[in-house]
Motif scaffolding. Sequence first.
Motif, mmCIF file in Angstrom:
data_model
loop_
_atom_site.group_PDB
_atom_site.id
_atom_site.type_symbol
_atom_site.label_atom_id
_atom_site.label_comp_id
_atom_site.label_asym_id
_atom_site.label_seq_id
_atom_site.Cartn_x
_atom_site.Cartn_y
_atom_site.Cartn_z
ATOM 1 N N TYR A 1 0.835 -1.197 0.000
ATOM 2 C CA TYR A 1 0.000 0.000 0.000
ATOM 3 C C TYR A 1 0.870 1.247 0.000
ATOM 4 C CZ TYR A 1 0.822 0.591 5.072
ATOM 5 O OH TYR A 1 1.389 0.772 6.308
ATOM 6 N N ARG A 2 0.217 2.371 -0.280
ATOM 7 C CA ARG A 2 0.882 3.673 -0.257
ATOM 8 C C ARG A 2 0.002 4.665 0.502
ATOM 9 N NH1 ARG A 2 2.703 6.427 -5.282
ATOM 10 N NH2 ARG A 2 4.320 7.165 -3.861
ATOM 11 N N PHE A 3 0.628 5.744 0.971
ATOM 12 C CA PHE A 3 -0.131 6.765 1.683
ATOM 13 C C PHE A 3 0.501 8.129 1.452
ATOM 14 C CE2 PHE A 3 3.007 5.125 4.722
ATOM 15 C CZ PHE A 3 3.642 6.301 5.131
ATOM 16 N N SER A 4 -0.266 9.161 1.744
ATOM 17 C CA SER A 4 0.225 10.528 1.661
ATOM 18 C C SER A 4 -0.689 11.426 2.488
ATOM 19 C CB SER A 4 0.257 11.012 0.201
ATOM 20 O OG SER A 4 0.876 12.274 0.085
ATOM 21 N N VAL A 5 -0.154 12.543 2.963
ATOM 22 C CA VAL A 5 -0.933 13.536 3.704
ATOM 23 C C VAL A 5 -0.691 14.882 3.054
ATOM 24 C CG1 VAL A 5 -1.334 14.652 5.932
ATOM 25 C CG2 VAL A 5 -0.782 12.207 5.842
ATOM 26 N N GLY B 1 -5.627 14.041 -9.436
ATOM 27 C CA GLY B 1 -4.198 13.988 -9.679
ATOM 28 C C GLY B 1 -3.453 13.344 -8.522
ATOM 29 N N TYR B 2 -3.852 13.689 -7.288
ATOM 30 C CA TYR B 2 -3.211 13.089 -6.114
ATOM 31 C C TYR B 2 -3.537 11.600 -6.019
ATOM 32 C CZ TYR B 2 -1.615 17.533 -4.195
ATOM 33 O OH TYR B 2 -0.946 18.719 -3.983
ATOM 34 N N LYS B 3 -4.760 11.219 -6.364
ATOM 35 C CA LYS B 3 -5.133 9.803 -6.323
ATOM 36 C C LYS B 3 -4.344 9.010 -7.370
ATOM 37 C CE LYS B 3 -9.897 10.570 -4.738
ATOM 38 N NZ LYS B 3 -11.332 10.413 -5.110
ATOM 39 N N SER B 4 -4.216 9.596 -8.554
ATOM 40 C CA SER B 4 -3.488 8.919 -9.626
ATOM 41 C C SER B 4 -2.016 8.728 -9.259
ATOM 42 C CB SER B 4 -3.596 9.727 -10.929
ATOM 43 O OG SER B 4 -2.834 9.143 -11.957
ATOM 44 N N ASP B 5 -1.426 9.756 -8.655
ATOM 45 C CA ASP B 5 -0.033 9.649 -8.230
ATOM 46 C C ASP B 5 0.128 8.603 -7.128
ATOM 47 O OD1 ASP B 5 2.797 10.820 -8.142
ATOM 48 O OD2 ASP B 5 2.155 11.057 -6.062
ATOM 49 N N LEU B 6 -0.856 8.547 -6.232
ATOM 50 C CA LEU B 6 -0.806 7.570 -5.138
ATOM 51 C C LEU B 6 -0.832 6.140 -5.682
ATOM 52 C CD1 LEU B 6 -0.999 7.377 -1.926
ATOM 53 C CD2 LEU B 6 -3.434 6.928 -2.327
ATOM 54 N N GLY C 1 6.931 14.812 5.889
ATOM 55 C CA GLY C 1 6.736 13.472 6.420
ATOM 56 C C GLY C 1 8.055 12.811 6.740
ATOM 57 N N ARG C 2 8.048 11.901 7.695
ATOM 58 C CA ARG C 2 9.255 11.132 7.991
ATOM 59 C C ARG C 2 9.621 10.269 6.792
ATOM 60 N NH1 ARG C 2 11.481 13.139 12.753
ATOM 61 N NH2 ARG C 2 9.789 13.573 14.214
ATOM 62 N N LEU C 3 8.610 9.651 6.218
ATOM 63 C CA LEU C 3 8.787 8.828 5.032
ATOM 64 C C LEU C 3 7.819 9.360 3.995
ATOM 65 C CD1 LEU C 3 8.884 5.319 6.723
ATOM 66 C CD2 LEU C 3 10.810 6.589 5.814
ATOM 67 N N ASN C 4 8.288 10.267 3.164
ATOM 68 C CA ASN C 4 7.404 10.944 2.228
ATOM 69 C C ASN C 4 7.542 10.324 0.848
ATOM 70 O OD1 ASN C 4 5.948 12.658 0.614
ATOM 71 N ND2 ASN C 4 6.674 14.520 1.611
ATOM 72 N N PRO C 5 6.544 9.564 0.371
ATOM 73 C CA PRO C 5 6.661 8.906 -0.922
ATOM 74 C C PRO C 5 6.747 9.865 -2.094
ATOM 75 C CG PRO C 5 4.907 7.923 0.391
ATOM 76 C CD PRO C 5 5.314 9.186 1.078
#
Length: 444
Positions: A316-320, A332-337, A411-415
């Motif tokens: 899985y992937r995540f972003s804030v 656009g954010y969903k597609s990148d995710l 983020g600590r781990l920013n994809p």
Amino acid sequence: MKKFTIMLASLALAMPAFSQEAQNPNRLLLNDINGAYKGYVIDYVKNVTFAYVEGDVLAKLNVKEVTDEYIMLAVTKTPSCMSYKIDILPTVIAKQYDDLTMIKYVEGQGSKVATYWEDFTDAKLTGVELNSDTDYTIVTVGIDGYGIAAGVDRAEIHTPAVPLVGDPQVTAEVVDRTLTSFSIKFTPNADVLNYYCVAGEKGSLQSQYEMFAPMMGFTSFTQMVMSWGFECAGAETKEWTGMAPNTEYEVFYVAIDENQTPAECKCLEVSTISLGGEGEALVEITPGDYTYTDWGGEMKPSQFFTFTPNDQASCYRFSVITAQNYDADPEGYKSDLCSDPFMPTAYWFFYEPMTTDFQIDPLTEVVAIAAAKNSLGEWGAVNELRYTTPEEPEGDYLEAPARKATGEISGRLNPAKANGAFSHTPGYAPVMPKNTKNAKIQLR
């Protein structure tokens, strides 16, 4: 005259834009199609003229023979080609050069590359040091009657391999697989002095060779395997750990004879055990504490989130993101995710439930998004959680001085952010890293 008319029209269209930027220009810039330009001081320019050259300007190549001592070839100029330069470079590099870049490369060699005026039917190209068993590209750059390098012709060759001593062979077999690891047993025969082996996601090593060979000086795929791989001698079982679940890998290995000559590179395919199921993969998002935490020696407000994949998720992937930015382009954010990296990248995918924090200003509306793929590689629905951070972080930190709001999220781990370098461990293909400075991850 058609090309001549187009050139004049293009020049006329360019002048108004130029004059708007500078009412009194004192430089003339000639811009090429790759964005480079050549400039002149207008006071030193007498006039600008145009000329027409009929047909292609090429010195056409015909390779007849390739040996370890010479290359036999023919070169035939087109009517508009008055002279030409000829050079040889590794094919992995030549493929990255379009014709304009190739012309600049060859011209940049200066006196190292000779100029010829004659056609040749049986010319021996000698005195060039080439590696054995390697792909090279011979190129000619045709020059017209105005002395302008104008056309490129190419011919790919493969240099002969050095004869091996005996028949060095290594057999490889998979002896163990887990979710995140696999083990391979290698057994060399008596003609093998030593051997090298390296693993990477299926298809990735070839693309990495094409990417990194020019900067690292590799002229063959075998060179890369030897440079990046484990060096082994005798029968060994090598284990690769920290691999991704449900992923196909390739293990390349090459045997070396007693004269240090590599044999043909071979490949063994292996995969890690599957994680997840064939149903819809989903990720639950749970907001946690809002407190001061250490970001590179500075205490800053941090909002924790926990991401929990369901039993159907293989990764899985995540972003804030700030709500303001997200609402401007949610698709656009969903597609990148829901995307795969162009090459294996650290911290692109996650597999276990995770709690991590993001530096976010107080009273900031954000959108946390997460999505997962099932074992068939199918993305599930994107989970969206809107959340507004509290007015103040929890805890009384005297060392946390008053600070201005940044309006940004870290983020600590920013994809979404990479630092532009790659990490490499012997035996493993390099991976592009993410911004993992001061990472604080709690796996549950």
